[in-house]
Design a protein around this motif. Structure first.
Motif, short mmCIF file in Angstrom:
data_model
loop_
_atom_site.label_atom_id
_atom_site.label_comp_id
_atom_site.label_asym_id
_atom_site.label_seq_id
_atom_site.Cartn_x
_atom_site.Cartn_y
_atom_site.Cartn_z
N PRO A 107 0.79 -1.23 0.00
CA PRO A 107 0.00 0.00 0.00
C PRO A 107 0.82 1.28 0.00
N ASP A 108 2.10 1.22 0.42
CA ASP A 108 2.89 2.43 0.54
C ASP A 108 3.57 2.87 -0.75
N ARG A 109 4.02 1.90 -1.54
CA ARG A 109 4.75 2.23 -2.76
C ARG A 109 4.88 0.97 -3.60
N PRO A 110 5.21 1.11 -4.89
CA PRO A 110 5.37 -0.09 -5.72
C PRO A 110 6.52 -0.96 -5.24
N GLY A 111 6.31 -2.27 -5.27
CA GLY A 111 7.35 -3.22 -4.91
C GLY A 111 7.13 -3.86 -3.57
N SER A 112 7.30 -5.18 -3.51
CA SER A 112 7.10 -5.91 -2.27
C SER A 112 7.97 -7.15 -2.24
N ALA A 113 8.21 -7.65 -1.03
CA ALA A 113 8.98 -8.88 -0.84
C ALA A 113 8.58 -9.48 0.50
N TYR A 114 8.80 -10.77 0.63
CA TYR A 114 8.50 -11.47 1.88
C TYR A 114 9.50 -11.05 2.97
N GLY A 115 8.98 -10.81 4.17
CA GLY A 115 9.85 -10.63 5.32
C GLY A 115 10.80 -9.47 5.22
N TYR A 116 10.37 -8.36 4.58
CA TYR A 116 11.30 -7.26 4.40
C TYR A 116 10.67 -5.94 4.81
N VAL A 117 11.49 -5.07 5.38
CA VAL A 117 11.04 -3.80 5.91
C VAL A 117 10.42 -2.94 4.79
N ASP A 118 9.29 -2.31 5.12
CA ASP A 118 8.60 -1.38 4.22
C ASP A 118 8.15 -2.02 2.91
N MET A 119 7.98 -3.32 2.90
CA MET A 119 7.57 -4.02 1.69
C MET A 119 6.16 -4.59 1.79
N GLY A 120 5.34 -4.01 2.62
CA GLY A 120 3.95 -4.41 2.72
C GLY A 120 3.63 -5.31 3.88
N GLY A 121 4.67 -5.91 4.47
CA GLY A 121 4.46 -6.71 5.67
C GLY A 121 4.05 -8.15 5.43
N TRP A 122 4.32 -8.70 4.26
CA TRP A 122 4.04 -10.11 4.02
C TRP A 122 5.03 -10.95 4.82
N PRO A 123 4.56 -11.89 5.64
CA PRO A 123 5.48 -12.65 6.51
C PRO A 123 6.57 -13.36 5.73
N GLY A 124 7.75 -13.42 6.35
CA GLY A 124 8.91 -13.99 5.69
C GLY A 124 8.90 -15.50 5.63
N GLY A 125 9.82 -16.02 4.83
CA GLY A 125 9.86 -17.44 4.54
C GLY A 125 10.99 -18.21 5.18
N GLN A 126 11.74 -17.58 6.11
CA GLN A 126 12.68 -18.37 6.90
C GLN A 126 11.86 -19.03 8.01
N ALA A 127 11.09 -20.00 7.59
CA ALA A 127 10.05 -20.60 8.42
C ALA A 127 9.76 -22.00 7.90
N GLU A 128 8.96 -22.72 8.66
CA GLU A 128 8.54 -24.04 8.20
C GLU A 128 7.49 -23.93 7.10
N TYR A 129 6.60 -22.92 7.23
CA TYR A 129 5.53 -22.73 6.25
C TYR A 129 5.36 -21.24 5.98
N VAL A 130 4.97 -20.91 4.73
CA VAL A 130 4.80 -19.51 4.36
C VAL A 130 3.65 -19.38 3.37
N LEU A 131 2.94 -18.27 3.45
CA LEU A 131 1.86 -17.96 2.52
C LEU A 131 2.41 -17.24 1.30
N VAL A 132 2.05 -17.73 0.11
CA VAL A 132 2.44 -17.10 -1.16
C VAL A 132 1.17 -16.61 -1.86
N PRO A 133 0.98 -15.30 -2.02
CA PRO A 133 -0.21 -14.81 -2.73
C PRO A 133 -0.08 -14.98 -4.24
N TYR A 134 -1.23 -14.88 -4.93
CA TYR A 134 -1.26 -14.98 -6.39
C TYR A 134 -0.42 -16.18 -6.88
#
Length: 407
Positions: free
Chosen positions: A126-153
């Protein structure tokens, strides 16, 4: 429902492995999650069981306290795994598919995605173009250094491997498709590397080494990698690169010793904003050093690929200007030499399928080149610490113990 464990940033220099929630098809409130994304439904998503999830130099910037990342942020954007659950709107991806997850989160529907610019999707942050998992200011999608992760689209984002058994045989190579291999390749493509090129790559970390592999794949005649770290320079030489030890002085002089001339056809910045000086200044941080050096050593009319990370907020910077990403660049030199500059996130989907095919058909051994080293998820804090000390390794987390002794 299974549980979930994940690597969380806990302040400068500290990460921990925490029990966390199993993903749902809805974004929940949490550290770093953009308030405008809280409650966002993800019926188009898939839940991926992470088989390999890597520690990246971009993660290390956050862990050093060099960004505005909040405490508790779940880290990790380099994800390879198995689809275990699907949202109701997923049509083509199936449970059981082995997949690579591009670190860019993109919708596939906006103007930028349709133009192949998936690193600057307009609809996921919502803040600006561009996003990534588990990264600051990138929309807040939970990161993937985990056992399980949600992948949209999921139908759009996931790259399916053709054969599970073959994928597991080459899993450490395929694990590099989520970020560093396409990123290094993008740096070389945008720099104009081609048959017979001479190339200088600043930085012998995993992205720099991946760029070296990519330069050879693209037909370069000579690939020179510069760094301060002797172990990482030795790793670069292990697959045919020439090297420059920038602690010994100006790269231009050492490039001339290798090529007979002080310039290269094209160059790549695989360092980013935590760059150090050269020669006697090697102990001090000078964030514009690499970019200024690349303008000096790249021939007139050449191009400079800049996949190295630069940020708009750096609380640990040494100057007030650098804290907001303002650097003392010799832009006049670049202008005078008619240089082309290419910046920003690598659009992973532009390259990952082709690079997958190069891996599956034994045209490249990227895991060997970057010294991919599997470790259990609970050893992530030690992996971060060793990587921060300059280990010449690419640490691959093994959340489910499926990587065995692969190295």
């Amino acid at each position: 429902m299974p549980g979930n464990k994940a690597v969380a940033y806990q302040g400068p220099g500290k990460v921990t492995v925490e029990d966390t929630d199993y993903p749902e098809f809805e974004l929940k409130e949490g550290p770093g999650v953009n308030p405008a994304n809280v409650g966002r439904k993800v019926p188009h998503g898939a839940i991926v069981k992470a088989i390999a999830t890597n520690i990246c130099g971009s993660d290390q910037h956050m862990v050093r306290g060099r960004t505005t990342a909040p405490q508790g942020l779940i880290l990790g954007h380099e994800i390879t795994g198995e689809v275990v659950e699907l949202g109701r709107d997923v049509e083509f991806i199936k449970v059981g598919d082995m997949v690579s997850v591009p670190f860019n989160i993109s919708c596939g529907r906006c103007r930028n995605c349709k133009e192949g610019k998936t690193g600057i999707c307009e609809n996921v942050n919502p803040d600006r173009p561009g996003s990534a998992y588990g990264y600051v200011d990138m929309g807040g999608w939970p990161g993937g250094q985990a056992e399980y992760v949600l992948v949209p689209y999921a139908d759009w984002n996931l790259l399916k491997f053709p054969d599970r058994e073959q994928a597991m045989e080459k899993i450490l190579d395929l694990a590099m498709l989520s970020d560093i291999f396409p990123t290094g390749y993008h740096g070389c493509v945008t720099a104009g590397v081609g048959t017979g090129s001479t190339v200088y790559i600043a930085g012998a970390g995993p992205v720099g080494l991946a760029a070296g592999v990519s330069a050879f794949l693209l037909g370069a005649a000579v690939v020179i990698i510069g760094d301060l770290n002797k172990e990482r320079l030795a790793q670069a030489r292990s697959f045919g690169c020439e090297t420059v030890d920038v602690s010994k002085g100006d790269p231009k002089d050492q490039i001339e010793q290798i090529l007979g001339v002080p310039e290269v056809d094209c160059s790549v910045d695989a360092v980013g904003f935590e760059a150090r000086g050269h020669g006697r200044d090697a102990a001090t941080e000078q964030p514009a050093t690499v970019l200024n050096t690349l303008m000096e050593v790249t021939r007139a009319g050449g191009a400079i690929g800049i996949p190295g990370l630069y940020v708009t907020g750096d609380p640990g910077a040494s100057t007030e200007a650098a804290k907001v990403g303002s650097l003392s660049l010799r832009l006049g030199l670049g202008w005078a030499k008619s240089h082309a500059f290419f910046t920003g996130q690598c659009p992973v989907m532009r390259y990952n399928r082709q690079l997958m095919m190069a891996i599956l058909h034994d045209r490249v051994q990227i895991a060997k080149a970057v010294n991919a080293s599997p470790i259990p998820l609970d050893q992530a804090p030690q992996g971060y610490a060793d990587f921060d000390k300059g280990a010449a390794r690419k640490y691959v987390l093994d959340p489910h113990g499926l990587l065995g002794s692969r190295a």
